[in-house]
Design an enzyme around this catalytic site. Structure first.
Site, PDB file in Angstrom:
ATOM      1  N   LYS A 167      -0.309  -5.267  13.793  1.00 18.58           N
ATOM      2  CA  LYS A 167       1.030  -5.011  13.269  1.00 18.58           C
ATOM      3  C   LYS A 167       1.616  -3.839  14.046  1.00 18.58           C
ATOM      4  O   LYS A 167       0.968  -2.796  14.207  1.00 18.58           O
ATOM      5  CB  LYS A 167       0.966  -4.661  11.787  1.00 18.58           C
ATOM      6  CG  LYS A 167       2.289  -4.173  11.186  1.00 18.58           C
ATOM      7  CD  LYS A 167       2.091  -3.782   9.728  1.00 18.58           C
ATOM      8  CE  LYS A 167       3.369  -3.218   9.127  1.00 18.58           C
ATOM      9  NZ  LYS A 167       3.199  -2.886   7.686  1.00 18.58           N
ATOM     10  N   ASP A 184       0.815  -1.213   0.000  1.00 13.93           N
ATOM     11  CA  ASP A 184       0.000   0.000   0.000  1.00 13.93           C
ATOM     12  C   ASP A 184       0.849   1.263   0.000  1.00 13.93           C
ATOM     13  O   ASP A 184       0.324   2.379   0.059  1.00 13.93           O
ATOM     14  CB  ASP A 184      -0.902   0.008   1.233  1.00 13.93           C
ATOM     15  CG  ASP A 184      -0.097  -0.102   2.530  1.00 13.93           C
ATOM     16  OD1 ASP A 184       0.580  -1.129   2.713  1.00 13.93           O
ATOM     17  OD2 ASP A 184      -0.146   0.838   3.343  1.00 13.93           O
ATOM     18  N   HIS A 185       2.168   1.107  -0.073  1.00  9.71           N
ATOM     19  CA  HIS A 185       3.094   2.231   0.116  1.00  9.71           C
ATOM     20  C   HIS A 185       2.950   3.325  -0.945  1.00  9.71           C
ATOM     21  O   HIS A 185       3.213   4.496  -0.671  1.00  9.71           O
ATOM     22  CB  HIS A 185       4.534   1.721   0.102  1.00  9.71           C
ATOM     23  CG  HIS A 185       4.825   0.729   1.172  1.00  9.71           C
ATOM     24  ND1 HIS A 185       4.315  -0.563   1.135  1.00  9.71           N
ATOM     25  CD2 HIS A 185       5.567   0.814   2.306  1.00  9.71           C
ATOM     26  CE1 HIS A 185       4.735  -1.218   2.207  1.00  9.71           C
ATOM     27  NE2 HIS A 185       5.487  -0.416   2.927  1.00  9.71           N
ATOM     28  N   GLY A 209       9.718  -1.731   8.499  1.00 11.70           N
ATOM     29  CA  GLY A 209      10.331  -0.407   8.539  1.00 11.70           C
ATOM     30  C   GLY A 209      10.948  -0.017   7.207  1.00 11.70           C
ATOM     31  O   GLY A 209      10.639  -0.594   6.154  1.00 11.70           O
ATOM     32  N   TYR A 220       0.547   2.197  15.336  1.00  8.00           N
ATOM     33  CA  TYR A 220       1.818   2.773  15.755  1.00  8.00           C
ATOM     34  C   TYR A 220       1.536   3.778  16.863  1.00  8.00           C
ATOM     35  O   TYR A 220       0.743   4.701  16.691  1.00  8.00           O
ATOM     36  CB  TYR A 220       2.517   3.451  14.572  1.00  8.00           C
ATOM     37  CG  TYR A 220       2.819   2.463  13.467  1.00  8.00           C
ATOM     38  CD1 TYR A 220       3.994   1.722  13.477  1.00  8.00           C
ATOM     39  CD2 TYR A 220       1.910   2.244  12.432  1.00  8.00           C
ATOM     40  CE1 TYR A 220       4.262   0.788  12.474  1.00  8.00           C
ATOM     41  CE2 TYR A 220       2.169   1.313  11.433  1.00  8.00           C
ATOM     42  CZ  TYR A 220       3.348   0.596  11.467  1.00  8.00           C
ATOM     43  OH  TYR A 220       3.598  -0.331  10.483  1.00  8.00           O
TER      44      TYR A 220
END
Length: 267
Positions: A170, A24-25, A196, A145
């Site tokens: 995740k 999906d980057h 990462g 995150y």
């Protein structure tokens, strides 16, 4: 919940550990390496039999012919933002659980950032999606995150995912192996470690070997360190050895160089 159980079986490897590759980057970062050649990347990943891929809806639609020929699990990523504005950490919903069902997906994933100005909005959306997933038997991977004052809070991220009813979570890894092992212990749901930013293969193997020998994580959800590799097949073969069989760092590095040499000789 039979539907959810069956779909989860297509994502979670029978070994108890899984390799998920998010793609999906491009939505966030643009046409980066590996995404610019996304058709070729998808071909290599499906042939390498990773456990699941994560994609936005347009990618799934445009490459569905390739995807349907494989046994790879498929998750629709339903949130996003771009790095072109100063609100890139504010993820908004861009798709739905219903669309994931229409596309024949095995699950959905969404990104939630904790500790920032827009945390409450993302948690609100998280609650809505979790409810929809439970109603419709769709597994939910929460990419969470959590940062406060520059410190990573993996345990807090995991707990939010657990209490919100996610099926998998995740989380990022900040380099502190001892702290990470403590925060992952007793999570109550499968925990996947993020890859990462792109790094050298030997550094990647060192990180993974240490994590999988010292923690209870269920697998990886790793994009750039896979699809941006100059040797995708070889890298994945080594990663499989680490994730599924707990190969040592020495074994992993030796195998990687052996595979790269063998394939170079075939060319």
């Amino acid at each position: 919940m039979i539907g959810k159980v069956r779909r989860l079986q297509r994502i979670l490897n029978a070994s108890g550990r899984s390799i998920i590759v998010p793609m999906d980057h491009g939505f966030t970062l643009g046409r980066i390496a590996g995404i610019k050649q996304i058709g070729s990347s998808i071909d290599k990943l499906t042939q390498s039999s990773v456990d699941a891929l994560v994609m936005h809806k347009g990618t799934i639609i445009k490459h569905y012919e390739t995807l349907q020929k494989s046994n790879v699990g498929l998750l629709l990523h339903i949130s996003g933002s771009t790095n072109l504005c100063n609100l890139s950490n504010r993820k908004v919903l861009v798709s739905s659980v219903e669309e994931a069902i229409r596309l024949g997906c095995d699950g959905v994933s969404m990104h939630v950032n904790l500790g920032g100005e827009y945390e409450s909005e993302m948690i609100h959306d998280f609650g809505i999606i979790s409810d929809e997933c439970n109603k419709k038997g769709m597994p939910l991977l929460a990419m969470i995150y959590a940062k406060s004052e520059g410190k990573s809070n993996v345990g807090h991220a995991i707990q939010v995912a657990y209490e919100m009813g996610a099926d998998m979570v995740k989380v990022g890894f900040d380099g502190d192996y001892e702290s990470f092992a403590e925060e992952v212990e007793g999570a109550g749901l499968p925990v996947f470690v993020a890859g990462g930013e792109r790094c050298a293969e030997e550094d990647l193997f060192k990180m993974l070997c240490t994590i999988f020998s010292t923690t209870t994580v269920s697998g990886i959800s790793m994009g750039r360190n896979v699809f941006q590799s100059n040797h995708i097949d070889e890298t994945l073969q080594v990663i499989k050895g680490i994730v599924y069989e707990q190969a040592t760092l020495e074994e992993s590095i030796e195998l990687y160089h052996k595979l790269v040499t063998l394939n170079r000789d075939k060319e």
